[in-house]
Design a protein around this motif. Sequence first.
Motif, PDB file in Angstrom:
ATOM      1  N   ALA A  17       7.090 -54.895  14.310  1.00 49.18           N
ATOM      2  CA  ALA A  17       8.387 -54.578  14.870  1.00 49.18           C
ATOM      3  C   ALA A  17       9.456 -55.559  14.434  1.00 49.18           C
ATOM      4  N   TYR A  26      14.532 -52.193  17.451  1.00 44.01           N
ATOM      5  CA  TYR A  26      14.541 -51.457  18.715  1.00 44.01           C
ATOM      6  C   TYR A  26      14.520 -49.935  18.519  1.00 44.01           C
ATOM      7  N   VAL A  28      12.096 -48.065  17.584  1.00 46.15           N
ATOM      8  CA  VAL A  28      10.859 -47.535  18.155  1.00 46.15           C
ATOM      9  C   VAL A  28      10.990 -47.421  19.668  1.00 46.15           C
ATOM     10  N   HIS A  29      11.562 -48.436  20.294  1.00 45.79           N
ATOM     11  CA  HIS A  29      11.732 -48.417  21.739  1.00 45.79           C
ATOM     12  C   HIS A  29      12.713 -47.322  22.164  1.00 45.79           C
ATOM     13  N   GLU A  30      13.795 -47.150  21.386  1.00 45.60           N
ATOM     14  CA  GLU A  30      14.766 -46.109  21.716  1.00 45.60           C
ATOM     15  C   GLU A  30      14.145 -44.719  21.580  1.00 45.60           C
ATOM     16  N   TRP A  32      10.991 -44.025  21.910  1.00 49.56           N
ATOM     17  CA  TRP A  32      10.055 -43.857  23.026  1.00 49.56           C
ATOM     18  C   TRP A  32      10.801 -43.500  24.307  1.00 49.56           C
ATOM     19  N   ASN A  33      11.910 -44.169  24.547  1.00 46.95           N
ATOM     20  CA  ASN A  33      12.702 -43.882  25.748  1.00 46.95           C
ATOM     21  C   ASN A  33      13.240 -42.453  25.727  1.00 46.95           C
TER      22      ASN A  33
END
Length: 113
Positions: A17, A26, A28-30, A32-33
Motif C-alpha cells: 500500500a 488510500y 484501496v480504502h476508498e 472498499w468504503n
Amino acid sequence: MAAAAAGGAGGGGGSAALGDGGAIDYSVHEAWNEATNVYLLVVLASLALLVYARRNKRRILRIFTLPPAAETPPEPNFYDSVKKIRLRQQLEMYSIGVMMRSFSETEVDDEWR
C-alpha cells in the motif's frame, strides 16, 4: 545503515500500500468504503421491500392474480336451443308465406286486368 535500509525495503518487509515516497495509497480504502456503502444500501433496500411486502401482501398478490373470467353460461339447455330452432323455423315459414301471398296477389291482379 545502508544495509539496514536495503534489508528493510527488499526483504519483503515493505507494504504494497506504500506508494512513491512512503505515502499510503488510500485508493484501496476508498474503493472498499464505496463497496461496503453499496452493499449496505442493497441490504437496507431489501429489508425495506421485505417489510413493505409483509404489510401489503394482499395488494401485491392482487397484481399477479388474473381477473375473474366473465360469467360464461354453462352448456346451453337442450330445450332452450330447441325452442330457438322452432322459433326460427316459424319465422322462416311466416316470411315464405308472406312472400307467396304477395306473389299470388300480384298474379291474380294481372289476370283480372
